[in-house]
Motif scaffolding. Sequence first.
Motif, short mmCIF file in Angstrom:
data_model
loop_
_atom_site.label_atom_id
_atom_site.label_comp_id
_atom_site.label_asym_id
_atom_site.label_seq_id
_atom_site.Cartn_x
_atom_site.Cartn_y
_atom_site.Cartn_z
N ASP A 205 -5.10 9.31 4.40
CA ASP A 205 -4.02 8.60 4.76
C ASP A 205 -4.40 10.00 6.05
N PRO A 206 -4.74 9.84 6.69
CA PRO A 206 -5.22 11.04 7.56
C PRO A 206 -4.32 11.83 8.67
N ALA A 207 -4.01 11.05 8.95
CA ALA A 207 -2.22 11.31 9.83
C ALA A 207 -1.34 12.19 9.67
N ASP A 208 -1.69 11.83 7.79
CA ASP A 208 -0.22 12.53 7.50
C ASP A 208 -0.76 14.51 7.24
N PRO A 209 0.36 14.94 7.67
CA PRO A 209 0.00 16.20 7.98
C PRO A 209 0.34 16.73 6.53
N LEU B 44 -11.93 19.22 6.62
CA LEU B 44 -10.73 18.20 6.87
C LEU B 44 -11.34 17.14 8.27
N ARG B 45 -11.80 17.58 9.11
CA ARG B 45 -12.20 16.73 10.47
C ARG B 45 -13.48 16.14 9.70
N ASN B 46 -14.67 16.15 9.00
CA ASN B 46 -15.60 15.37 7.88
C ASN B 46 -14.91 13.96 7.46
N LEU B 47 -13.75 14.65 7.03
CA LEU B 47 -13.28 13.24 5.99
C LEU B 47 -12.87 12.01 6.37
N ALA C 290 10.00 7.90 4.43
CA ALA C 290 10.58 6.32 4.38
C ALA C 290 9.13 6.43 5.77
N ARG C 291 9.12 7.71 6.68
CA ARG C 291 8.12 6.99 7.33
C ARG C 291 6.85 7.19 7.59
N ARG C 292 6.54 8.12 6.11
CA ARG C 292 4.66 8.10 5.90
C ARG C 292 5.05 6.70 4.62
N GLY D 186 1.14 -1.42 -0.17
CA GLY D 186 -0.12 -0.02 0.09
C GLY D 186 0.73 1.10 0.25
N PHE D 187 1.90 0.82 -0.64
CA PHE D 187 2.84 1.98 -0.56
C PHE D 187 2.26 3.55 -1.46
#
Length: 542
Positions: A396-400, A458-461, A175-177, A118-119
């Motif tokens: 990827d909801p945690a990716d800023p 953004l929060r509703n996504l 790499a971390r993402r 899933g990269f």
Amino acid sequence: MLASVQPPRFSPLVPHTASDSQRLAIEADPGPLLVLAGPGAGKTFCLIERIRFLVEQKQLDPARICAFTFTNKAAGEISQRLGKYLGTAAERIRRGTIHAFCAELLREFGAEVGLSPGFGIADEDYQLLVLRRIGVPERWRENVLKAFTSHRFIRGFQIHERDLPRYAQYSDILARRNLVDFDMLVLKTAELMRIDSVAETVRRRWDCVLVDEFQDLNPVQYRIVHALAKEHRNIFAVGDDDQSIYAWAGADQEVFRNFLSDFNLNEPKCQLAENRRCPREVIELASVLINMNTPLFAHRTRAGTERSAPFPITALKFPTAQAELEWAIKDLHRDRDAHRHGWENVALLYRKNEMGYAAEAQFLVEGVPCRTANGRAMADDPIVNYVVAALRVIADPADPIQQELFLETVLPRPLFDRVRAKAQEKRRTLLSHLERTIHRLPKDDVDGKKLRKGISALRNLAALAVCQSDIACLVDELLSQRVGQYRTMLEENHEDLSDPADHEEVQIIAARIAEALELGKPVWIPRCGGLEIALKGMLNGI
């Protein structure tokens, strides 16, 4: 008595007949074949006809043919033109860019080279945002990305010492993402093809490999192509050894010599000398410039058509872009007056879209009717751009960085740039700064309303992804909401608004008010579609 029947000679069913040199390339026996061809010599034409020859005359299975093109557009052209002759069989041919091929292969075997399932693939917008987050000034970002590419692909290239920590940070963030950029797609695939078991599995899938625009390959990309064809040796590569416009991306003329060495050839077997695109004068002038270089192949020849140019070739230099535009407009008028042709017969070619937009505006000011030709990327469509940005956050909801790209899509650009600059100044993340800002701004503040909408969307996504069962339903749900930038009613309809000074009623009222103020007398304001209410409010304020 039985007579032997010879198969009919292959005759391309195309708008123009193949030349002798083209036919030699198209109908050569299967095996390693390097074809030299300059601009306008029919490189893509020969590659397409070569595929058809292999299918129709040599009975190759279309599904076992792999064709590499430099662009997706060229891949589509191959599919469209072959479809006219091969029908549905054309769809079975594997064709596309080398980056697309690498992505498909890594989806299947990526774990062998350390990639997690899933990269994601970081496009240029994402790459530039990563550079912004690690502190690279905006004016340097594109050059820094080019330096990263050169560092990866150009032998002996020394990356600047200030870019070394940036490169390490950039690589670490991706790499971390679980992301790779386009360069890494190629590097990881080359690494994958060094694993014998994988390489053998992949090689068995195709009996023929074809490469268009061979001169644009860098050495790593060539190693992938060579690994695919080194067993069956049925490879057809067509390119121009005089071109080197992608040297910054690692393209190297040495791939021509490597090809000859790897497939035990003394020299290229075919050369497409004719140029069907340009008149003789253009070819002669270009040859003067090209001959200043050291030729890769001494026997290389160039020939133009018998067609002669009706106008002399000139090169002009201008002090500014504006001066160039002004000259172009005068020259277009002069040429039109001299030859009496219509504006629809004139085309202006330019290097960048920004130049075209500037020219379009200037032409319209000068009364020259024009329109920008279609051809923008699908991602330039605001609806497509919005849906893609939203889906990336959902994936990827945690990716800023994906969050920031979404906010950049829905917020007006001046507002977004202003808020982002302020966040940088305060040394805060964009989201934390937005949270502080929307609490500080009054509820009726116009910009505050847009920022609150953006944060809320953004929060509703994340909730949307949970509620919908498949991608089609998810896209439908996204399209049912407010799509695109958040703008006020005034901003939405600004093009439909007119200047009040152009209205006769307004002019009359303005004159009476001015007279009354000068004489110190009261003034009666008649009903004027609600305008009198606004005027009374303004006068009360005075």
